[in-house]
Write a protein that holds these residues in place. Structure first.
Motif, mmCIF file in Angstrom:
data_model
loop_
_atom_site.group_PDB
_atom_site.id
_atom_site.type_symbol
_atom_site.label_atom_id
_atom_site.label_comp_id
_atom_site.label_asym_id
_atom_site.label_seq_id
_atom_site.Cartn_x
_atom_site.Cartn_y
_atom_site.Cartn_z
ATOM 1 N N GLU A 156 0.839 -1.200 0.000
ATOM 2 C CA GLU A 156 0.000 0.000 0.000
ATOM 3 C C GLU A 156 0.876 1.253 0.000
ATOM 4 O O GLU A 156 0.614 2.207 -0.735
ATOM 5 N N LEU A 157 1.935 1.240 0.805
ATOM 6 C CA LEU A 157 2.850 2.379 0.837
ATOM 7 C C LEU A 157 3.559 2.551 -0.496
ATOM 8 O O LEU A 157 3.846 3.670 -0.918
ATOM 9 N N GLY A 158 3.826 1.446 -1.192
ATOM 10 C CA GLY A 158 4.450 1.504 -2.510
ATOM 11 C C GLY A 158 3.581 2.206 -3.533
ATOM 12 O O GLY A 158 4.078 2.933 -4.398
ATOM 13 N N ARG A 159 2.277 1.999 -3.438
ATOM 14 C CA ARG A 159 1.359 2.676 -4.369
ATOM 15 C C ARG A 159 1.327 4.185 -4.101
ATOM 16 O O ARG A 159 1.103 4.972 -5.015
ATOM 17 N N ILE A 160 1.589 4.571 -2.862
ATOM 18 C CA ILE A 160 1.510 5.981 -2.467
ATOM 19 C C ILE A 160 2.862 6.679 -2.599
ATOM 20 O O ILE A 160 2.942 7.807 -3.075
ATOM 21 N N GLY A 161 3.923 6.006 -2.178
ATOM 22 C CA GLY A 161 5.240 6.635 -2.091
ATOM 23 C C GLY A 161 6.203 6.277 -3.189
ATOM 24 O O GLY A 161 7.374 6.651 -3.127
ATOM 25 N N GLY A 162 5.731 5.547 -4.195
ATOM 26 C CA GLY A 162 6.612 5.140 -5.286
ATOM 27 C C GLY A 162 7.032 3.695 -5.126
ATOM 28 O O GLY A 162 7.538 3.301 -4.080
ATOM 29 N N GLU A 163 6.811 2.916 -6.164
ATOM 30 C CA GLU A 163 7.019 1.467 -6.096
ATOM 31 C C GLU A 163 8.418 1.075 -5.635
ATOM 32 O O GLU A 163 8.588 0.128 -4.878
ATOM 33 N N TYR A 164 9.430 1.809 -6.078
ATOM 34 C CA TYR A 164 10.804 1.428 -5.746
ATOM 35 C C TYR A 164 11.425 2.279 -4.653
ATOM 36 O O TYR A 164 12.527 1.995 -4.207
#
Length: 87
Positions: free
Chosen positions: A33-41
């Motif tokens: 979920e954080l990856g969708r918000i803060g950038g996948e990588y």
């Protein structure tokens, strides 16, 4: 849009991740979920920046779910931490 827009800069992503934590104190949030918000990588870096640049107390835990490791993060504001201490 320009790459200098706050929503697309590293600081903008950091602030978006911080916003998710601040709206959900005490809730464990899946790293996906954080990856969708803060950038996948770069979401792990954004979480680290929330800790170091914004002074946020963010805990991490990992657990196995079937064949993958789930990494979860939880923001505990200072006022919540004091509630957890023994009287």
């Amino acid at each position: 849009g320009s790459d200098n827009e706050p929503s697309r800069s590293s600081q903008g992503y950091r602030d978006r991740v911080a916003g998710v934590f601040k709206r959900s104190p005490g809730r464990w949030i899946d790293g996906h979920e954080l990856g969708r918000i803060g950038g996948e990588y770069a979401w792990r870096t954004r979480v680290s920046e929330c800790r170091t640049q914004l002074g946020m107390n963010i805990k991490n835990r990992q657990r196995r779910e079937k064949k993958r490791t789930v990494s979860e993060y939880c923001y505990l504001p200072e006022e919540e931490m004091f509630k957890l201490e023994a009287p």
